[in-house]
Design a protein around this motif. Structure first.
Motif, PDB file in Angstrom:
ATOM      1  N   MET A  83       2.923  -9.941  -4.712  1.00  0.00           N
ATOM      2  CA  MET A  83       4.025 -10.873  -4.504  1.00  0.00           C
ATOM      3  C   MET A  83       4.743 -10.539  -3.195  1.00  0.00           C
ATOM      4  O   MET A  83       4.623  -9.416  -2.684  1.00  0.00           O
ATOM      5  CB  MET A  83       5.018 -10.791  -5.673  1.00  0.00           C
ATOM      6  CG  MET A  83       4.450 -11.263  -6.996  1.00  0.00           C
ATOM      7  SD  MET A  83       4.181 -13.045  -7.028  1.00  0.00           S
ATOM      8  CE  MET A  83       3.138 -13.196  -8.489  1.00  0.00           C
ATOM      9  N   PRO A  84       5.505 -11.480  -2.635  1.00  0.00           N
ATOM     10  CA  PRO A  84       6.174 -11.227  -1.350  1.00  0.00           C
ATOM     11  C   PRO A  84       7.078 -10.009  -1.360  1.00  0.00           C
ATOM     12  O   PRO A  84       7.189  -9.314  -0.344  1.00  0.00           O
ATOM     13  CB  PRO A  84       6.976 -12.515  -1.118  1.00  0.00           C
ATOM     14  CG  PRO A  84       6.223 -13.564  -1.849  1.00  0.00           C
ATOM     15  CD  PRO A  84       5.675 -12.885  -3.068  1.00  0.00           C
ATOM     16  N   GLY A  85       7.747  -9.729  -2.480  1.00  0.00           N
ATOM     17  CA  GLY A  85       8.636  -8.573  -2.535  1.00  0.00           C
ATOM     18  C   GLY A  85       7.891  -7.267  -2.315  1.00  0.00           C
ATOM     19  O   GLY A  85       8.382  -6.358  -1.625  1.00  0.00           O
ATOM     20  N   ILE A  86       6.703  -7.156  -2.892  1.00  0.00           N
ATOM     21  CA  ILE A  86       5.878  -5.961  -2.704  1.00  0.00           C
ATOM     22  C   ILE A  86       5.449  -5.850  -1.244  1.00  0.00           C
ATOM     23  O   ILE A  86       5.515  -4.782  -0.628  1.00  0.00           O
ATOM     24  CB  ILE A  86       4.642  -6.018  -3.616  1.00  0.00           C
ATOM     25  CG1 ILE A  86       5.055  -6.148  -5.083  1.00  0.00           C
ATOM     26  CG2 ILE A  86       3.768  -4.793  -3.406  1.00  0.00           C
ATOM     27  CD1 ILE A  86       5.726  -4.940  -5.656  1.00  0.00           C
ATOM     28  N   ASN A  87       5.015  -6.965  -0.697  1.00  0.00           N
ATOM     29  CA  ASN A  87       4.577  -6.990   0.702  1.00  0.00           C
ATOM     30  C   ASN A  87       5.719  -6.611   1.635  1.00  0.00           C
ATOM     31  O   ASN A  87       5.540  -5.844   2.590  1.00  0.00           O
ATOM     32  CB  ASN A  87       4.053  -8.387   1.038  1.00  0.00           C
ATOM     33  CG  ASN A  87       3.311  -8.428   2.363  1.00  0.00           C
ATOM     34  OD1 ASN A  87       3.217  -7.436   3.084  1.00  0.00           O
ATOM     35  ND2 ASN A  87       2.776  -9.587   2.691  1.00  0.00           N
ATOM     36  N   MET A  88       6.895  -7.137   1.361  1.00  0.00           N
ATOM     37  CA  MET A  88       8.055  -6.822   2.193  1.00  0.00           C
ATOM     38  C   MET A  88       8.365  -5.330   2.162  1.00  0.00           C
ATOM     39  O   MET A  88       8.644  -4.709   3.196  1.00  0.00           O
ATOM     40  CB  MET A  88       9.262  -7.629   1.709  1.00  0.00           C
ATOM     41  CG  MET A  88      10.526  -7.469   2.539  1.00  0.00           C
ATOM     42  SD  MET A  88      11.567  -6.079   2.025  1.00  0.00           S
ATOM     43  CE  MET A  88      12.042  -6.614   0.385  1.00  0.00           C
ATOM     44  N   TYR A  89       8.286  -4.740   0.974  1.00  0.00           N
ATOM     45  CA  TYR A  89       8.575  -3.311   0.835  1.00  0.00           C
ATOM     46  C   TYR A  89       7.577  -2.469   1.639  1.00  0.00           C
ATOM     47  O   TYR A  89       7.972  -1.573   2.397  1.00  0.00           O
ATOM     48  CB  TYR A  89       8.521  -2.924  -0.643  1.00  0.00           C
ATOM     49  CG  TYR A  89       8.616  -1.440  -0.888  1.00  0.00           C
ATOM     50  CD1 TYR A  89       9.845  -0.783  -0.847  1.00  0.00           C
ATOM     51  CD2 TYR A  89       7.473  -0.683  -1.153  1.00  0.00           C
ATOM     52  CE1 TYR A  89       9.930   0.583  -1.060  1.00  0.00           C
ATOM     53  CE2 TYR A  89       7.550   0.681  -1.368  1.00  0.00           C
ATOM     54  CZ  TYR A  89       8.781   1.309  -1.325  1.00  0.00           C
ATOM     55  OH  TYR A  89       8.860   2.655  -1.527  1.00  0.00           O
ATOM     56  N   PHE A  90       6.297  -2.749   1.488  1.00  0.00           N
ATOM     57  CA  PHE A  90       5.286  -1.955   2.184  1.00  0.00           C
ATOM     58  C   PHE A  90       5.337  -2.189   3.691  1.00  0.00           C
ATOM     59  O   PHE A  90       5.159  -1.252   4.479  1.00  0.00           O
ATOM     60  CB  PHE A  90       3.895  -2.292   1.646  1.00  0.00           C
ATOM     61  CG  PHE A  90       3.553  -1.567   0.382  1.00  0.00           C
ATOM     62  CD1 PHE A  90       3.024  -0.293   0.414  1.00  0.00           C
ATOM     63  CD2 PHE A  90       3.780  -2.149  -0.849  1.00  0.00           C
ATOM     64  CE1 PHE A  90       2.717   0.391  -0.751  1.00  0.00           C
ATOM     65  CE2 PHE A  90       3.483  -1.481  -2.020  1.00  0.00           C
ATOM     66  CZ  PHE A  90       2.947  -0.204  -1.979  1.00  0.00           C
ATOM     67  N   THR A  91       5.571  -3.432   4.093  1.00  0.00           N
ATOM     68  CA  THR A  91       5.632  -3.725   5.521  1.00  0.00           C
ATOM     69  C   THR A  91       6.818  -3.035   6.183  1.00  0.00           C
ATOM     70  O   THR A  91       6.708  -2.487   7.285  1.00  0.00           O
ATOM     71  CB  THR A  91       5.736  -5.246   5.746  1.00  0.00           C
ATOM     72  OG1 THR A  91       4.591  -5.889   5.170  1.00  0.00           O
ATOM     73  CG2 THR A  91       5.795  -5.575   7.226  1.00  0.00           C
ATOM     74  N   THR A  92       7.951  -3.035   5.490  1.00  0.00           N
ATOM     75  CA  THR A  92       9.175  -2.483   6.075  1.00  0.00           C
ATOM     76  C   THR A  92       9.232  -0.966   5.994  1.00  0.00           C
ATOM     77  O   THR A  92       9.479  -0.289   7.002  1.00  0.00           O
ATOM     78  CB  THR A  92      10.408  -3.079   5.375  1.00  0.00           C
ATOM     79  OG1 THR A  92      10.352  -4.506   5.444  1.00  0.00           O
ATOM     80  CG2 THR A  92      11.689  -2.588   6.036  1.00  0.00           C
ATOM     81  N   PHE A  93       8.978  -0.413   4.827  1.00  0.00           N
ATOM     82  CA  PHE A  93       9.242   1.009   4.611  1.00  0.00           C
ATOM     83  C   PHE A  93       8.008   1.899   4.725  1.00  0.00           C
ATOM     84  O   PHE A  93       8.141   3.118   4.785  1.00  0.00           O
ATOM     85  CB  PHE A  93       9.894   1.206   3.245  1.00  0.00           C
ATOM     86  CG  PHE A  93      11.205   0.487   3.118  1.00  0.00           C
ATOM     87  CD1 PHE A  93      12.328   0.934   3.799  1.00  0.00           C
ATOM     88  CD2 PHE A  93      11.318  -0.656   2.348  1.00  0.00           C
ATOM     89  CE1 PHE A  93      13.539   0.266   3.700  1.00  0.00           C
ATOM     90  CE2 PHE A  93      12.526  -1.331   2.243  1.00  0.00           C
ATOM     91  CZ  PHE A  93      13.635  -0.870   2.926  1.00  0.00           C
ATOM     92  N   ARG A  94       6.830   1.307   4.739  1.00  0.00           N
ATOM     93  CA  ARG A  94       5.624   2.106   4.964  1.00  0.00           C
ATOM     94  C   ARG A  94       4.950   1.734   6.277  1.00  0.00           C
ATOM     95  O   ARG A  94       4.521   2.613   7.016  1.00  0.00           O
ATOM     96  CB  ARG A  94       4.655   1.947   3.792  1.00  0.00           C
ATOM     97  CG  ARG A  94       5.207   2.526   2.497  1.00  0.00           C
ATOM     98  CD  ARG A  94       4.139   2.700   1.448  1.00  0.00           C
ATOM     99  NE  ARG A  94       4.688   3.240   0.205  1.00  0.00           N
ATOM    100  CZ  ARG A  94       3.969   3.513  -0.877  1.00  0.00           C
ATOM    101  NH1 ARG A  94       2.660   3.292  -0.869  1.00  0.00           N
ATOM    102  NH2 ARG A  94       4.543   3.997  -1.964  1.00  0.00           N
ATOM    103  N   GLY A  95       4.869   0.441   6.542  1.00  0.00           N
ATOM    104  CA  GLY A  95       4.323   0.026   7.829  1.00  0.00           C
ATOM    105  C   GLY A  95       5.322   0.163   8.962  1.00  0.00           C
ATOM    106  O   GLY A  95       4.940   0.129  10.132  1.00  0.00           O
ATOM    107  N   GLN A  96       6.610   0.299   8.608  1.00  0.00           N
ATOM    108  CA  GLN A  96       7.678   0.470   9.594  1.00  0.00           C
ATOM    109  C   GLN A  96       7.775  -0.707  10.569  1.00  0.00           C
ATOM    110  O   GLN A  96       8.252  -0.558  11.685  1.00  0.00           O
ATOM    111  CB  GLN A  96       7.474   1.772  10.381  1.00  0.00           C
ATOM    112  CG  GLN A  96       7.357   3.021   9.521  1.00  0.00           C
ATOM    113  CD  GLN A  96       8.665   3.391   8.842  1.00  0.00           C
ATOM    114  OE1 GLN A  96       9.675   3.567   9.496  1.00  0.00           O
ATOM    115  NE2 GLN A  96       8.642   3.501   7.525  1.00  0.00           N
TER     116      GLN A  96
END
Length: 372
Positions: A324-337
């Motif tokens: 879901m977009p929320g999961i993607n947002m989390y990984f993109t922001t806090f892991r992918g930086q």
């Protein structure tokens, strides 16, 4: 100073701290997030203390048309299918349970508590429970073996099967057709109910939109260079079941309160006029439950569009079949930086939720003005 003016000043002073906190911790951060989404902000710039560059709508364009952002497009499709199924299941089951409990059955309080209990749990707990139950090797799949039948052959939340496959390049056309159909249906409804000029404007707009679609306007919105197949991932069934199990009791409580608020005299009057039980529910009960249905749709839609914890627990964050977009947002922001891209995903989620909530708020305000 008059008493009325003094009371007004006191009321403003009492509300002022809440207004200030709301302005800072909600609207300021929303604005900051939107501004970040218009930049290429990332961890390299932050560490090197370099300012982010303004890139306009590039992050948004990349999410919908970029070759490397296929995950986001999967998330959008998953969200649409999940939202529709989740709302439909909760409304259907909730209404059915409410109607059954409205029959004044024995032990109603016990059944009501049982049905409401899942809502008291967090989505994290729900996710853990249903992840165990949907384990393909030893979950509910093995239940038929206890009566001598073969086990269920379905992978649930890790299933890779898909239905209703389509090319993402056709997505703008599909969405435009659906929107035009909804607008046309709304116009016909208002025309049937009120015959106001607004109804003709709505129908006219829907027809103009249809002409625009036929002339290729919607197709021109596609910016993806290659074909990309999407569809309904059957793994979403597991997510829908888990979420419905938790929230259908809440929907039941809303409907039950509405049913108990309908005067029995209205039902009796319908029966005297010759209506059967189905007729009573069709012509008396369901129309009076319409505001509750709308409220339930808004609440459930809001939950489904921003769902995170249930998906994270069941899928682990890397299961694209229920992503879901929320999961993607989390990984993109806090892991992918990639802060700019993550902020763009968050802004899109905000817009999706706003499209559900704002029309409801506007309608509610207009209703209050009319009633006052």
């Amino acid at each position: 100073m008059g008493r009325g003016k003094r009371d007004r000043i006191v009321a403003i002073l009492m509300l002022l701290p809440s207004i200030i906190l709301l302005a800072i911790f909600v609207y300021y951060f929303i604005g900051s997030n939107v501004l970040t989404s218009l930049t290429d902000s990332n961890v390299v710039q932050r560490l090197s203390q370099q300012p982010a560059n303004y890139v306009g709508m590039q992050n948004y364009e990349s999410l919908f048309t970029g070759t490397l952002n296929g995950r986001f497009r999967i998330d959008i499709i998953n969200t649409i299918f999940f939202t529709v199924l989740f709302i439909a299941a909760c409304l259907s089951i909730g209404l059915l349970l409410a109607v059954l409990l409205d029959q004044k059955i024995k032990g109603e309080a016990i059944f009501r508590t049982i049905f409401l209990f899942p809502m008291a749990l967090s989505f994290v707990v729900t996710g853990v429970i249903w992840k165990w139950l949907f384990n393909p090797s030893n979950g509910i799949n093995v239940l038929p073996t206890f009566i001598g039948l073969p086990p269920i052959d379905f992978d649930w939340f890790i299933s890779q099967e898909r239905w209703f496959e389509f090319n993402w390049q056709d997505f703008p056309v599909i969405v435009s057709i659906v929107i035009a159909a909804i607008i046309f249906a709304v116009g016909v409804y208002f025309l049937y109910k009120q015959r106001t000029p607004t109804a003709y404007y709505i129908i006219g707009f829907a027809l103009l939109m249809s002409v625009w679609i036929l002339l290729g306007g919607a197709a021109s919105l596609n910016g993806l260079a290659r074909q990309e197949t999407h569809g309904f991932n059957l793994a979403l069934f597991a997510l829908v079941v888990a979420a419905t199990w938790q929230m259908s009791g809440y929907t039941m409580a809303m409907y039950l309160a509405g049913l108990r608020g309908i005067p029995e005299e209205l039902r009796e009057a319908a029966r005297v006029d010759g209506a059967g039980e189905l007729g009573v529910y069709r012509y008396v009960v369901m129309p009076m439950l319409a505001p509750i249905t709308l409220s339930a749709i808004i609440i459930l839609g809001h939950i489904s569009l921003k769902i995170f914890d249930l998906v994270f627990v069941m899928g682990g964050g890397d299961n694209l079949f229920i992503d879901m977009p929320g999961i993607n947002m989390y990984f993109t922001t806090f892991r992918g930086q990639e802060f700019g891209v993550g902020a763009a995903i968050a802004t899109i989620m905000l817009v999706m939720v706003a499209t559900v909530i704002i029309p409801y708020l506007v309608s509610s305000l207009r209703t209050e003005e009319v009633n006052s």
